[in-house]
Design a protein around this motif. Sequence first.
Motif, PDB file in Angstrom:
ATOM      1  N   ARG A  70       0.824  -1.214   0.000  1.00  0.00           N
ATOM      2  CA  ARG A  70       0.000   0.000   0.000  1.00  0.00           C
ATOM      3  C   ARG A  70       0.857   1.263   0.000  1.00  0.00           C
ATOM      4  N   PHE A  71       1.915   1.263   0.876  1.00  0.00           N
ATOM      5  CA  PHE A  71       2.734   2.468   1.015  1.00  0.00           C
ATOM      6  C   PHE A  71       3.962   2.468   0.102  1.00  0.00           C
ATOM      7  N   GLN A  72       4.003   1.581  -0.904  1.00  0.00           N
ATOM      8  CA  GLN A  72       5.050   1.571  -1.930  1.00  0.00           C
ATOM      9  C   GLN A  72       6.460   1.580  -1.329  1.00  0.00           C
ATOM     10  N   ASP A  73       6.668   0.743  -0.362  1.00  0.00           N
ATOM     11  CA  ASP A  73       7.996   0.550   0.252  1.00  0.00           C
ATOM     12  C   ASP A  73       8.566   1.835   0.843  1.00  0.00           C
ATOM     13  N   ARG A  74       7.692   2.664   1.491  1.00  0.00           N
ATOM     14  CA  ARG A  74       8.192   3.890   2.131  1.00  0.00           C
ATOM     15  C   ARG A  74       8.796   3.602   3.507  1.00  0.00           C
ATOM     16  N   PHE A  75       8.758   2.362   3.958  1.00  0.00           N
ATOM     17  CA  PHE A  75       9.387   2.022   5.253  1.00  0.00           C
ATOM     18  C   PHE A  75       9.951   0.603   5.146  1.00  0.00           C
ATOM     19  N   GLN A  76      10.880   0.332   6.059  1.00  0.00           N
ATOM     20  CA  GLN A  76      11.495  -0.999   6.157  1.00  0.00           C
ATOM     21  C   GLN A  76      11.274  -1.525   7.586  1.00  0.00           C
ATOM     22  N   VAL A  77      11.162  -2.823   7.673  1.00  0.00           N
ATOM     23  CA  VAL A  77      10.946  -3.472   8.982  1.00  0.00           C
ATOM     24  C   VAL A  77      12.151  -4.348   9.293  1.00  0.00           C
ATOM     25  N   GLU A  78      12.680  -4.184  10.516  1.00  0.00           N
ATOM     26  CA  GLU A  78      13.834  -4.972  10.967  1.00  0.00           C
ATOM     27  C   GLU A  78      13.406  -5.780  12.206  1.00  0.00           C
ATOM     28  N   TYR A  79      13.763  -7.050  12.212  1.00  0.00           N
ATOM     29  CA  TYR A  79      13.371  -7.946  13.317  1.00  0.00           C
ATOM     30  C   TYR A  79      14.621  -8.298  14.133  1.00  0.00           C
TER      31      TYR A  79
ATOM     32  N   ARG B 261       6.776   9.505   6.869  1.00  0.00           N
ATOM     33  CA  ARG B 261       7.931  10.035   6.146  1.00  0.00           C
ATOM     34  C   ARG B 261       7.830   9.623   4.660  1.00  0.00           C
ATOM     35  N   LYS B 262       8.264  10.497   3.798  1.00  0.00           N
ATOM     36  CA  LYS B 262       8.203  10.173   2.367  1.00  0.00           C
ATOM     37  C   LYS B 262       9.177   9.068   2.011  1.00  0.00           C
ATOM     38  N   THR B 263      10.350   9.111   2.649  1.00  0.00           N
ATOM     39  CA  THR B 263      11.347   8.050   2.437  1.00  0.00           C
ATOM     40  C   THR B 263      12.085   7.810   3.749  1.00  0.00           C
ATOM     41  N   GLY B 264      12.724   6.648   3.813  1.00  0.00           N
ATOM     42  CA  GLY B 264      13.602   6.359   4.952  1.00  0.00           C
ATOM     43  C   GLY B 264      12.890   5.945   6.222  1.00  0.00           C
TER      44      GLY B 264
END
Length: 573
Positions: free
Chosen positions: A441-450, A481-484
């Motif tokens: 949905r958010f076009q990879d505007r965030f990353q998830v770290e486990y 945030r738009k990116t990052g």
Amino acid sequence: MRNVMILAVVLIILMPVLTVSLFAYKILKDKLYEEFYRMNEQVINAVDGNMELYLDGMENLMDYAMISDELVAALKKESVSEKDKLVQNWALSAYINKLFGGRGDIDSIRIYDREKNGIYERHSIAMMNFDANDNSLLEHLEDASYGCQYMGIVYGNNSRQHSYPTFVVGTKIVDVFTEKVYGYLLISLNFNTIGKILDTNNVQEDFLILLGEDEIIYDKNGKENIGKKLSELKIYSMAEKGQKEYRGNFYLHYSGFGEWNYLIISDKGNLLRAVNTAVTPLALVSIICFLTFIIFSVFLVNRIIAPLNILKKAMQKAQENNFNSIVQVDNTYREMKELVICFNVMQVEIKKLMQSEKDLLQKKLESEYRALQFQITPHFLYNSLDSINCLACSYGKKDISEMILSLSHIFRYSTGKDEERITLGDEINHAKNYCLLQAVRFQDRFQVEYQIEERFRCVRAIKFMLQPLVENAIYHGAACRKTGGKIVIGAVKKESCIIIFVWDNGDGFAPEQYKRYKEFFGKKEITGVSFQDKSEKIGLINVHTRLKFTFGEEAGLFLWQENGTAVCIRLPD
């Protein structure tokens, strides 16, 4: 139960009645004993007074004779002729008659010189030979101090050669100027005269006079014990000075004047019979009171037992699930009426509870029926999603296939596993599927770290524990945030707790909002919350409340802001 209650009431009544009766008996007995002692003391005081007067007079005569010039002068002469002896004897006889003449209590008078040679003796008309034991008396008198000495019992023979006891007193004859002893004077006293002086007819019991504490010198009941030791007589063998009771049979009373002691021995049986005679009316009154109390006790117990029996029958019916018996009792005590009212109320409440339980059972059956119907819908949806996934794969739409698979996993997780079997690993997998759908949905505007170690994956958790935290981190944090944008899901061990956190690098909570959540999460007890603003994180409150319900007061959420915002879950280890 009726017999037990009657017995209990009887015992409760018997104990005070018995206690009062025994107490009254003791008081009466003590009063009679006190009166008995008082009368005996009066007798002894009277006897003591008579003896004191008699012995004072005798001691005065003996003391006068001890320092008599006539006796000293007579004993100083060393006469050798028979004529001088006759003159000396005549002079002594005249002086003795002048000093002791006319006394019927004296049976014998003997005078000895310093070498214990007899120089004078005078006997009563019917008595003779009283000097058989004088040698031992003179030796005792020689070692004694000055003044009148009580020498004890000496037996002589009367004109019929019968042994006759007398009581001997003696003194030394002394020159008052030189204090030299020139001779000895012995006087035997008649016991019949002593008995008349004592006048002990008022004494109904045995009466004895002792020299010291043991030698009997007078016995009211006869002369057979005179001269004997008290300890030698079987009946008196345990008597001791100061002792008031001997083997429960005798009462002993002592009084003394000089070396004399007076002993009255009373039969305790006579005294006890007097006590029992006085106690008889008290015993009759106690028995009448006791019987009256028993009758009253039976009446009282029956008045209590009757309504209890009615209540017992109603309880037996209640055991058979018959709660329609309303108990009614009349003419009973207020407490019993209150008990019956409580029982009737209890029956009504039990009937209500039984009806309520019946209604709940009916609703449960209806719920189970609906649940069986609802089981058909999930299977239909699972099959439909599988068909759509196959269609997407056939057209080469890999991203659509991944979304369908993630949605299928989320749906299965929502409707499948039992709450008691959920682990942190299950929650992590669910969070991954949810993040995969949101990333599209958010076009990879965030990353998830486990950052989850393998040892934490088996920790017990509750369903949908992480999803609301991840959802807030995406919508109100990293996705803004738009990116990052970055989200970190991790777990660490701290003291006796396991901390599971979801951190994002977004702008965080507004100050007022952050303050309200800090205060709410800081409370240990579970409290209801009402937020009017729809922007509030209702999902966080839901998770916090469910954690406390499941794991206790130590579990729950807390916030931490530093280079981003972290919502943390605290679980007890």
